[in-house]
Design a protein around this motif. Structure first.
Motif, PDB file in Angstrom:
ATOM      1  N   LYS A  93       0.865  -1.183   0.000  1.00 49.92           N
ATOM      2  CA  LYS A  93       0.000   0.000   0.000  1.00 49.92           C
ATOM      3  C   LYS A  93       0.903   1.235   0.000  1.00 49.92           C
ATOM      4  O   LYS A  93       1.464   1.603   1.019  1.00 49.92           O
ATOM      5  N   ILE A  94       1.009   1.868  -1.140  1.00 53.42           N
ATOM      6  CA  ILE A  94       1.909   3.007  -1.305  1.00 53.42           C
ATOM      7  C   ILE A  94       1.354   4.215  -0.547  1.00 53.42           C
ATOM      8  O   ILE A  94       0.171   4.535  -0.623  1.00 53.42           O
ATOM      9  N   ASP A  95       2.226   4.874   0.185  1.00 51.02           N
ATOM     10  CA  ASP A  95       1.827   6.030   0.987  1.00 51.02           C
ATOM     11  C   ASP A  95       2.064   7.299   0.186  1.00 51.02           C
ATOM     12  O   ASP A  95       3.088   7.955   0.302  1.00 51.02           O
ATOM     13  N   GLY A  96       1.092   7.635  -0.668  1.00 52.31           N
ATOM     14  CA  GLY A  96       1.237   8.807  -1.527  1.00 52.31           C
ATOM     15  C   GLY A  96      -0.099   9.464  -1.774  1.00 52.31           C
ATOM     16  O   GLY A  96      -0.967   9.485  -0.909  1.00 52.31           O
ATOM     17  N   LEU A  97      -0.292   9.997  -2.979  1.00 48.45           N
ATOM     18  CA  LEU A  97      -1.518  10.702  -3.348  1.00 48.45           C
ATOM     19  C   LEU A  97      -2.171   9.967  -4.514  1.00 48.45           C
ATOM     20  O   LEU A  97      -1.553   9.763  -5.553  1.00 48.45           O
ATOM     21  N   VAL A  99      -0.381  -3.573   3.412  1.00 44.78           N
ATOM     22  CA  VAL A  99      -0.493  -4.411   2.220  1.00 44.78           C
ATOM     23  C   VAL A  99      -1.969  -4.511   1.851  1.00 44.78           C
ATOM     24  O   VAL A  99      -2.815  -4.715   2.723  1.00 44.78           O
ATOM     25  N   VAL A 100      -2.275  -4.359   0.565  1.00 47.62           N
ATOM     26  CA  VAL A 100      -3.660  -4.411   0.098  1.00 47.62           C
ATOM     27  C   VAL A 100      -3.953  -5.786  -0.498  1.00 47.62           C
ATOM     28  O   VAL A 100      -3.185  -6.281  -1.332  1.00 47.62           O
ATOM     29  N   HIS A 140      -4.401  -4.261   4.876  1.00 46.74           N
ATOM     30  CA  HIS A 140      -3.833  -4.817   6.109  1.00 46.74           C
ATOM     31  C   HIS A 140      -2.728  -3.862   6.578  1.00 46.74           C
ATOM     32  O   HIS A 140      -1.633  -3.835   6.015  1.00 46.74           O
ATOM     33  N   LYS A 141      -3.044  -3.052   7.575  1.00 51.29           N
ATOM     34  CA  LYS A 141      -2.138  -2.000   8.020  1.00 51.29           C
ATOM     35  C   LYS A 141      -1.050  -2.556   8.946  1.00 51.29           C
ATOM     36  O   LYS A 141      -1.210  -3.590   9.597  1.00 51.29           O
ATOM     37  N   PHE A 142       0.046  -1.830   9.032  1.00 45.61           N
ATOM     38  CA  PHE A 142       1.128  -2.205   9.925  1.00 45.61           C
ATOM     39  C   PHE A 142       0.761  -1.867  11.363  1.00 45.61           C
ATOM     40  O   PHE A 142      -0.152  -1.074  11.633  1.00 45.61           O
ATOM     41  N   ALA A 143       1.491  -2.439  12.296  1.00 39.61           N
ATOM     42  CA  ALA A 143       1.113  -2.429  13.708  1.00 39.61           C
ATOM     43  C   ALA A 143       1.127  -1.044  14.345  1.00 39.61           C
ATOM     44  O   ALA A 143       1.767  -0.108  13.860  1.00 39.61           O
TER      45      ALA A 143
END
Length: 698
Positions: free
Chosen positions: A120-124, A289-290, A315-318
């Motif tokens: 899951k890319i952290d962008g726009l 992760v998607v 699925h997000k990180f902790a």
């Protein structure tokens, strides 16, 4: 254990904070939360709504995607909405995601169900529309329906092709604009040298760079783009998600090389672990992760909720932890009288945010017990002066996860939870089965009155511009409003001069006039929204809409409350038979209207409003419009969820129980007591094939 009132209060705070964060980030390019904190808030909101579905707000962050487009750009309406994703927090959530999909589709546990897993890319988010192979426009996500036209800026990004060969006649390619760590550091170093603005993180830098009004500034910024999805298509890219990703790559887009096909929850979690281990060395930011169902035909069957697809999840990180000192415990009183303890902490940074308070839920939680008397935190209680571990997983008010007994001060004593309201000194008993103590002061308790008024003007309720929590407190203290109806008589009571209001700090002729105009604009309100605004215990936003849909008009609801007062009889039976309405919820609504003082206040309010009837969908051609339908047994050609959704779209009311009001019972194999009762009452019974034949073509 989180109480109903705690959840409602927290959801209100989340809606306000996330709304402000969206505006700051998308509208002003001046984010007041970093990406990790924003995501944690969003996660917490989703978790609360899952635990308390009837509390979901009309302005829920779950139903909002991004924010309204900036006025600095022209607007583009997305042909296909750009939706957000629901979240998973751990392996159990991933397994539940798989099970939920199988249940909806009616798939056995042994039936293969492949998924794709991608970082899951952290962008726009950006949507690129191509016609006849030529890039015609680029738009940000915006609010999901309408985005900002950033076509000129997008053309400056090297990863975005200007033309596509052998592409469908119309194709909208979607993905993420981002900035690498190395490029981000170089950009900030250059900005510092020039005395320019420094960016907080790569995501903010990417967003700010793409949304420049001067495309030459964007050109000078090192932006990149990963493609991973699509919007409108004139023809399919492939039959599967993975096939479509491969097709995007052949068209000239960069796709993430870590995307992988997985055969189930266990494989998904394993790949998640591998990506998490590589996270620090990727050179760009990811925050999870998607997972997506690979079969596009199954994606189509699963469809969408209001703002999220059923076939995908992130699925997000902790979450993050930190230790600090507990300096005090305050007791706050909510609008339903609940006494809620809040921990006051020595400020500590958790995940980049300074935390100074945390929720303590209720007296059992403080004592180290759960709702059933079992131990939590190994039975360790929480005392003022303790060294405590703070846990943040999207919380506005974080939680205390643990206590270090070895650092407990010698003079620390168990917390004595009050049995009287700290605001009005009324008794605060704890009823059997309730996790919290409640003030019995009712209308004489100022805290309850103020909290009810704050709820009334909240964004999911009347949402009166210029009349927020701060103004409500001020007006209540001044004796100007004591109940909701008082808000709508302010103009008449102040008169044309408005001198009393103008003399208050922060008010003048214009602001006072604007407030009165804003109040008048809200005199017209929908039935469901009005019900929610009343702040009746157990009657959240979803429940309010269910009740509104059931009665249709204010007159019908008011008369129905009178008829249902004995909590028996046909009106009562009809009410609790509505799918999604339980006896606790219905009892709370009827009791609120049956309390003489509360009913009088409600009637005074209603007399000042134009309450809109529920608009019914045109189902004139539907053979089941207006009929009450009950499903029972095992359906074989569609799942229960699909059948219920179809019936409601056709104008039917779906009930969970059979009564004299039931028009149709649809019974599959294994139908039991409901089928028997239908026979006794003479209710028409159909099997699944007969039901499908009845609604065929609709």
């Amino acid at each position: 254990m989180l109480t109903y009132e705690d959840a409602q209060s927290e959801l209100a705070q989340l809606a306000e904070m996330l709304g402000k964060a969206n505006t700051a980030y998308h509208g002003k390019d001046a984010p007041d939360l970093d990406d990790a904190d924003y995501d944690r808030l969003k996660r917490r909101n989703s978790a609360l709504e899952a635990a308390f579905p009837d509390l979901k707000r009309t302005d829920s962050p779950s139903d909002q995607v991004g924010a309204a487009p900036s006025e600095g750009f022209s607007k583009i309406t997305h042909a296909v909405s750009m939706l957000s994703l629901s979240n998973a927090f751990d392996a159990e959530d991933v397994t539940e995601f798989d099970s939920r999909i199988r249940k909806y589709l009616g798939l056995e546990a042994t039936t293969p169900l492949p998924f794709t897993a991608e970082p899951k890319i952290d962008g726009l988010s950006l949507s690129l529309r191509y016609e006849d192979g030529r890039l015609v426009h680029a738009a940000t996500r915006g609010d999901g329906s309408v985005g900002e036209n950033v076509t000129t800026n997008a053309r400056t990004i090297a990863d975005i092709p200007q033309r596509l060969a052998h592409a469908p006649k119309t194709v909208e390619v979607r993905g993420e604009v981002y900035m690498s760590h190395a490029d981000f550091e170089a950009l900030n170093a250059n900005q510092s040298k020039k005395g320019g603005k420094l960016f907080a993180n790569p995501r903010n830098a990417a967003a700010g760079s793409l949304r420049q009004l001067d495309a030459e500034i964007t050109r000078a910024r090192p932006l990149r783009f990963f493609a991973y999805a699509w919007g409108e298509l004139s023809e399919p890219l492939a039959d599967t998600q993975m096939g479509a990703i491969d097709r995007l790559e052949t068209l000239g887009f960069k796709t993430n090389p870590l995307t992988q096909l997985c055969d189930g929850p266990e494989a998904l979690v394993t790949h998640y672990g591998k990506i998490e281990q590589q996270r620090a060395n990727l050179g760009y930011d990811i925050d999870g992760v998607v997972y997506k169902v690979n079969d596009l035909a199954l994606q189509a069957r699963l469809g969408f909720r209001s703002t999220t697809p059923r076939w995908a999840i992130a699925h997000k990180f902790a979450a993050e932890l930190a230790w600090t000192r507990l300096e005090g415990i305050d007791i706050q009183v909510g609008r339903t009288g609940a006494l809620s303890p809040v921990a006051r902490l020595a400020p500590v940074t958790v995940g980049g945010v300074v935390v100074s308070n945390a929720t303590l839920h209720n007296e059992d939680y403080i004592a180290g017990r759960d709702a059933k008397g079992g131990e939590i935190r190994e039975g360790k209680d929480i005392r003022i002066g303790d060294w405590v571990q703070i846990y943040r997983a999207g919380d506005v008010i974080p939680k205390i996860a643990d206590v270090d007994i070895s650092k407990r001060p010698e003079d620390a004593v168990p917390f004595d939870f009050p049995h009287r309201c700290p605001e009005c000194q009324s008794d605060a008993p704890r009823e059997v089965g309730d996790a919290v103590r409640r003030c019995t002061g009712g209308l004489i308790c100022p805290a309850q009155t103020v909290e009810k008024l704050k709820h009334f003007v909240g964004r999911s309720a009347f949402d009166i511009e210029g009349l927020g929590a701060k103004q409500v407190e001020q007006f209540h203290t001044d004796g100007w409003i004591a109940e909701p109806a008082d808000i709508f008589t302010l103009r008449d009571r102040f008169g044309s001069g408005m001198q009393q209001l103008k003399n208050r700090e922060g008010w003048g002729d214009k602001s006072a006039s604007n407030l009165f105009d804003a109040i008048d604009e809200k005199r017209v309100i929908g039935l469901g929204r009005l019900l929610f605004a009343l702040g009746i215990r157990h009657v959240g936003e979803a429940a309010s809409n269910l009740f509104a849909a059931h009665f249709g008009t204010w007159t019908a609801l008011s008369d129905g409350m009178d008829a249902a007062k004995p909590l028996s009889g046909p009106v009562w039976d009809d009410l609790v038979g509505v799918d999604g309405v339980g006896e606790v919820m219905a009892t709370s609504l009827v009791n609120a209207f049956s309390n003489p003082e509360e009913r009088a206040a409600i009637n005074r309010l209603a007399a000042l409003l134009d309450i809109q009837d529920v608009v019914r969908r045109d189902t004139s051609s539907s053979p089941v419009a207006g009929k009450t339908v009950v499903f029972t047994g095992s359906l074989e050609k569609m799942t229960r969820a699909e059948a219920k959704a179809k019936a409601e779209r056709l104008g039917a009311k779906v009930s969970g129980s059979v009564s004299a009001k039931t028009d149709l019972l649809v019974a599959g194999p294994g139908a039991g007591s409901k089928a028997k009762k239908a026979v006794e009452l003479g209710v028409q019974t159909l099997d699944e094939d007969e039901w499908l034949a009845l609604i065929e073509g609709l």
